[in-house]
Design a protein around this motif. Structure first.
Motif, PDB file in Angstrom:
ATOM      1  N   GLN A   1      -1.961   9.389   3.927  1.00  0.00           N
ATOM      2  CA  GLN A   1      -3.118  10.143   3.446  1.00  0.00           C
ATOM      3  C   GLN A   1      -3.085  10.270   1.923  1.00  0.00           C
ATOM      4  OE1 GLN A   1      -3.504  14.046   5.191  1.00  0.00           O
ATOM      5  NE2 GLN A   1      -5.547  14.351   4.390  1.00  0.00           N
ATOM      6  N   THR A   2      -1.917  10.517   1.357  1.00  0.00           N
ATOM      7  CA  THR A   2      -1.787  10.621  -0.094  1.00  0.00           C
ATOM      8  C   THR A   2      -1.982   9.255  -0.741  1.00  0.00           C
ATOM      9  OG1 THR A   2      -0.259  12.462   0.172  1.00  0.00           O
ATOM     10  CG2 THR A   2      -0.287  11.398  -1.976  1.00  0.00           C
ATOM     11  N   PHE A   3      -1.452   8.206  -0.115  1.00  0.00           N
ATOM     12  CA  PHE A   3      -1.648   6.836  -0.597  1.00  0.00           C
ATOM     13  C   PHE A   3      -3.137   6.539  -0.709  1.00  0.00           C
ATOM     14  CE2 PHE A   3      -2.524   2.390   0.381  1.00  0.00           C
ATOM     15  CZ  PHE A   3      -1.762   1.725  -0.568  1.00  0.00           C
ATOM     16  N   GLU A   4      -3.878   6.846   0.333  1.00  0.00           N
ATOM     17  CA  GLU A   4      -5.316   6.583   0.333  1.00  0.00           C
ATOM     18  C   GLU A   4      -6.028   7.393  -0.742  1.00  0.00           C
ATOM     19  OE1 GLU A   4      -6.399   7.232   4.420  1.00  0.00           O
ATOM     20  OE2 GLU A   4      -5.499   5.330   5.049  1.00  0.00           O
ATOM     21  N   ALA A   5      -5.603   8.640  -0.958  1.00  0.00           N
ATOM     22  CA  ALA A   5      -6.202   9.472  -2.005  1.00  0.00           C
ATOM     23  C   ALA A   5      -5.905   8.893  -3.390  1.00  0.00           C
ATOM     24  CB  ALA A   5      -5.690  10.909  -1.905  1.00  0.00           C
ATOM     25  N   LYS A   6      -4.682   8.445  -3.610  1.00  0.00           N
ATOM     26  CA  LYS A   6      -4.317   7.841  -4.894  1.00  0.00           C
ATOM     27  C   LYS A   6      -5.133   6.577  -5.143  1.00  0.00           C
ATOM     28  CE  LYS A   6       0.524   9.348  -4.971  1.00  0.00           C
ATOM     29  NZ  LYS A   6       1.925   8.903  -4.898  1.00  0.00           N
ATOM     30  N   MET A   7      -5.284   5.751  -4.121  1.00  0.00           N
ATOM     31  CA  MET A   7      -5.981   4.478  -4.277  1.00  0.00           C
ATOM     32  C   MET A   7      -7.496   4.648  -4.375  1.00  0.00           C
ATOM     33  SD  MET A   7      -3.546   2.392  -4.592  1.00  0.00           S
ATOM     34  CE  MET A   7      -4.510   0.890  -4.657  1.00  0.00           C
ATOM     35  N   ALA A   8      -8.022   5.787  -3.942  1.00  0.00           N
ATOM     36  CA  ALA A   8      -9.472   6.013  -3.962  1.00  0.00           C
ATOM     37  C   ALA A   8     -10.034   5.927  -5.375  1.00  0.00           C
ATOM     38  CB  ALA A   8      -9.803   7.368  -3.340  1.00  0.00           C
TER      39      ALA A   8
ATOM     40  N   VAL B   1       6.648 -10.831  -3.208  1.00  0.00           N
ATOM     41  CA  VAL B   1       6.886  -9.784  -4.201  1.00  0.00           C
ATOM     42  C   VAL B   1       6.663  -8.431  -3.538  1.00  0.00           C
ATOM     43  CG1 VAL B   1       6.108  -8.797  -6.389  1.00  0.00           C
ATOM     44  CG2 VAL B   1       6.169 -11.274  -6.103  1.00  0.00           C
ATOM     45  N   ILE B   2       7.594  -7.526  -3.761  1.00  0.00           N
ATOM     46  CA  ILE B   2       7.453  -6.151  -3.275  1.00  0.00           C
ATOM     47  C   ILE B   2       7.330  -5.250  -4.502  1.00  0.00           C
ATOM     48  CG2 ILE B   2       8.501  -4.268  -1.969  1.00  0.00           C
ATOM     49  CD1 ILE B   2       9.977  -6.423  -0.339  1.00  0.00           C
ATOM     50  N   LEU B   3       6.244  -4.501  -4.548  1.00  0.00           N
ATOM     51  CA  LEU B   3       5.939  -3.639  -5.688  1.00  0.00           C
ATOM     52  C   LEU B   3       6.051  -2.171  -5.302  1.00  0.00           C
ATOM     53  CD1 LEU B   3       2.692  -5.566  -6.612  1.00  0.00           C
ATOM     54  CD2 LEU B   3       4.837  -5.691  -7.872  1.00  0.00           C
ATOM     55  N   ASP B   4       6.566  -1.377  -6.188  1.00  0.00           N
ATOM     56  CA  ASP B   4       6.582   0.071  -5.983  1.00  0.00           C
ATOM     57  C   ASP B   4       5.229   0.614  -6.418  1.00  0.00           C
ATOM     58  OD1 ASP B   4       7.607   2.641  -5.402  1.00  0.00           O
ATOM     59  OD2 ASP B   4       8.114   2.932  -7.502  1.00  0.00           O
ATOM     60  N   LEU B   5       4.708   1.580  -5.723  1.00  0.00           N
ATOM     61  CA  LEU B   5       3.392   2.136  -6.035  1.00  0.00           C
ATOM     62  C   LEU B   5       3.437   3.011  -7.289  1.00  0.00           C
ATOM     63  CD1 LEU B   5       0.413   2.483  -5.101  1.00  0.00           C
ATOM     64  CD2 LEU B   5       1.183   4.520  -3.882  1.00  0.00           C
ATOM     65  N   ASP B   6       4.240   4.060  -7.239  1.00  0.00           N
ATOM     66  CA  ASP B   6       4.267   5.053  -8.309  1.00  0.00           C
ATOM     67  C   ASP B   6       5.166   4.584  -9.456  1.00  0.00           C
ATOM     68  OD1 ASP B   6       2.676   7.113  -6.932  1.00  0.00           O
ATOM     69  OD2 ASP B   6       4.355   7.135  -5.542  1.00  0.00           O
TER      70      ASP B   6
ATOM     71  N   PRO C   1      -4.466   0.004   2.501  1.00  0.00           N
ATOM     72  CA  PRO C   1      -3.478   0.706   3.311  1.00  0.00           C
ATOM     73  C   PRO C   1      -3.266   0.051   4.679  1.00  0.00           C
ATOM     74  CG  PRO C   1      -5.527   1.904   3.347  1.00  0.00           C
ATOM     75  CD  PRO C   1      -5.718   0.738   2.407  1.00  0.00           C
ATOM     76  N   ARG C   2      -3.357  -1.267   4.748  1.00  0.00           N
ATOM     77  CA  ARG C   2      -3.137  -1.976   6.004  1.00  0.00           C
ATOM     78  C   ARG C   2      -1.666  -2.232   6.256  1.00  0.00           C
ATOM     79  NH1 ARG C   2      -7.351  -6.242   4.210  1.00  0.00           N
ATOM     80  NH2 ARG C   2      -5.416  -6.991   3.312  1.00  0.00           N
ATOM     81  N   SER C   3      -0.858  -1.685   5.404  1.00  0.00           N
ATOM     82  CA  SER C   3       0.570  -1.965   5.487  1.00  0.00           C
ATOM     83  C   SER C   3       1.187  -1.349   6.725  1.00  0.00           C
ATOM     84  CB  SER C   3       1.268  -1.438   4.240  1.00  0.00           C
ATOM     85  OG  SER C   3       1.079  -0.057   4.141  1.00  0.00           O
ATOM     86  N   LYS C   4       2.322  -1.887   7.076  1.00  0.00           N
ATOM     87  CA  LYS C   4       3.085  -1.344   8.190  1.00  0.00           C
ATOM     88  C   LYS C   4       4.019  -0.273   7.663  1.00  0.00           C
ATOM     89  CE  LYS C   4       2.987  -5.626  10.755  1.00  0.00           C
ATOM     90  NZ  LYS C   4       3.761  -6.683  11.364  1.00  0.00           N
ATOM     91  N   GLN C   5       4.240   0.731   8.470  1.00  0.00           N
ATOM     92  CA  GLN C   5       5.179   1.775   8.071  1.00  0.00           C
ATOM     93  C   GLN C   5       6.582   1.331   8.417  1.00  0.00           C
ATOM     94  OE1 GLN C   5       3.737   5.327   9.950  1.00  0.00           O
ATOM     95  NE2 GLN C   5       2.430   5.796   8.222  1.00  0.00           N
ATOM     96  N   GLY C   6       7.461   1.545   7.467  1.00  0.00           N
ATOM     97  CA  GLY C   6       8.856   1.172   7.671  1.00  0.00           C
ATOM     98  C   GLY C   6       9.638   2.290   8.315  1.00  0.00           C
ATOM     99  N   ALA C   7      10.896   2.030   8.470  1.00  0.00           N
ATOM    100  CA  ALA C   7      11.777   3.019   9.086  1.00  0.00           C
ATOM    101  C   ALA C   7      12.191   4.071   8.108  1.00  0.00           C
ATOM    102  CB  ALA C   7      13.010   2.340   9.642  1.00  0.00           C
TER     103      ALA C   7
ATOM    104  N   ALA D   1       5.645  -1.016  -1.636  1.00  0.00           N
ATOM    105  CA  ALA D   1       6.636  -0.138  -1.012  1.00  0.00           C
ATOM    106  C   ALA D   1       6.461   1.258  -1.599  1.00  0.00           C
ATOM    107  CB  ALA D   1       8.043  -0.652  -1.299  1.00  0.00           C
ATOM    108  N   THR D   2       6.357   2.233  -0.729  1.00  0.00           N
ATOM    109  CA  THR D   2       6.200   3.605  -1.196  1.00  0.00           C
ATOM    110  C   THR D   2       6.658   4.577  -0.122  1.00  0.00           C
ATOM    111  OG1 THR D   2       4.643   5.216  -2.116  1.00  0.00           O
ATOM    112  CG2 THR D   2       3.781   3.762  -0.402  1.00  0.00           C
ATOM    113  N   SER D   3       7.162   5.696  -0.570  1.00  0.00           N
ATOM    114  CA  SER D   3       7.498   6.766   0.373  1.00  0.00           C
ATOM    115  C   SER D   3       6.328   7.748   0.481  1.00  0.00           C
ATOM    116  CB  SER D   3       8.765   7.498  -0.086  1.00  0.00           C
ATOM    117  OG  SER D   3       8.558   8.063  -1.366  1.00  0.00           O
ATOM    118  N   THR D   4       5.246   7.429  -0.189  1.00  0.00           N
ATOM    119  CA  THR D   4       4.044   8.262  -0.177  1.00  0.00           C
ATOM    120  C   THR D   4       3.427   8.274   1.218  1.00  0.00           C
ATOM    121  OG1 THR D   4       3.579   7.723  -2.482  1.00  0.00           O
ATOM    122  CG2 THR D   4       1.733   8.506  -1.181  1.00  0.00           C
ATOM    123  N   PRO D   5       3.115   9.451   1.753  1.00  0.00           N
ATOM    124  CA  PRO D   5       2.427   9.510   3.055  1.00  0.00           C
ATOM    125  C   PRO D   5       1.082   8.780   2.985  1.00  0.00           C
ATOM    126  CG  PRO D   5       3.222  11.681   2.424  1.00  0.00           C
ATOM    127  CD  PRO D   5       3.411  10.780   1.232  1.00  0.00           C
TER     128      PRO D   5
END
Length: 136
Positions: free
Chosen positions: A114-121, A7-12, A130-136, A108-112
């Motif tokens: 640092q912002t991802f980590e702030a949102k999840m905090a 399953v791939i989930l969108d963050l926002d 935030p152990r995910s791999k960055q996509g292209a 899956a998110t286009s969120t940078p």
């Protein structure tokens, strides 16, 4: 019956309610301009990149302030408030269900990052890291 393998989930908007926070911040910035965030302005902004949002909102509300300046003020306020982001109803239940049934999932998110980590905090007990791999 086909079995779910991943399953791939969108963050926002799927896991986190960032929309209400963004609308609140946009309202604050517009109040500084002597304007109100109308439904029309909010609708033209949703689903776009931040600078494109401000370009469209500025056009709809006849703002003289450059969209780049509005974005800069917005980003500063959001940076202070990302940790107040709330989970959407059912998000934790869904993620726990996937984990319980050993169904691999990803966000899956286009969120940078640092912002991802702030949102999840501010989202306690949500097994997403935030152990995910960055996509292209």
């Amino acid at each position: 019956m086909t079995q779910c393998t991943t399953v791939i989930l969108d963050l926002d908007g799927t896991l986190l309610d960032t929309e209400s926070l963004c609308l609140d911040v946009a309202s604050t910035v517009l109040e500084q301009e002597g304007k109100v965030l109308t439904n029309e302005a909010a609708q033209v902004a949703l689903g776009k990149k931040p600078l494109d949002c401000w370009r469209d909102v500025a056009r709809v509300l006849n703002l003289s302030t450059p969209p780049e300046e509005l974005l800069e003020r917005t980003e500063a306020l959001l940076k202070e408030r990302w940790s107040y982001t709330k989970r959407l109803p059912g998000a934790l239940r869904l993620v726990r269900h996937l984990a319980c049934h050993s169904i691999p999932y990803a966000v899956a998110t286009s969120t940078p990052r640092q912002t991802f980590e702030a949102k999840m905090a501010g989202v306690a007990q949500c097994p997403i890291s935030p152990r995910s791999k960055q996509g292209a």
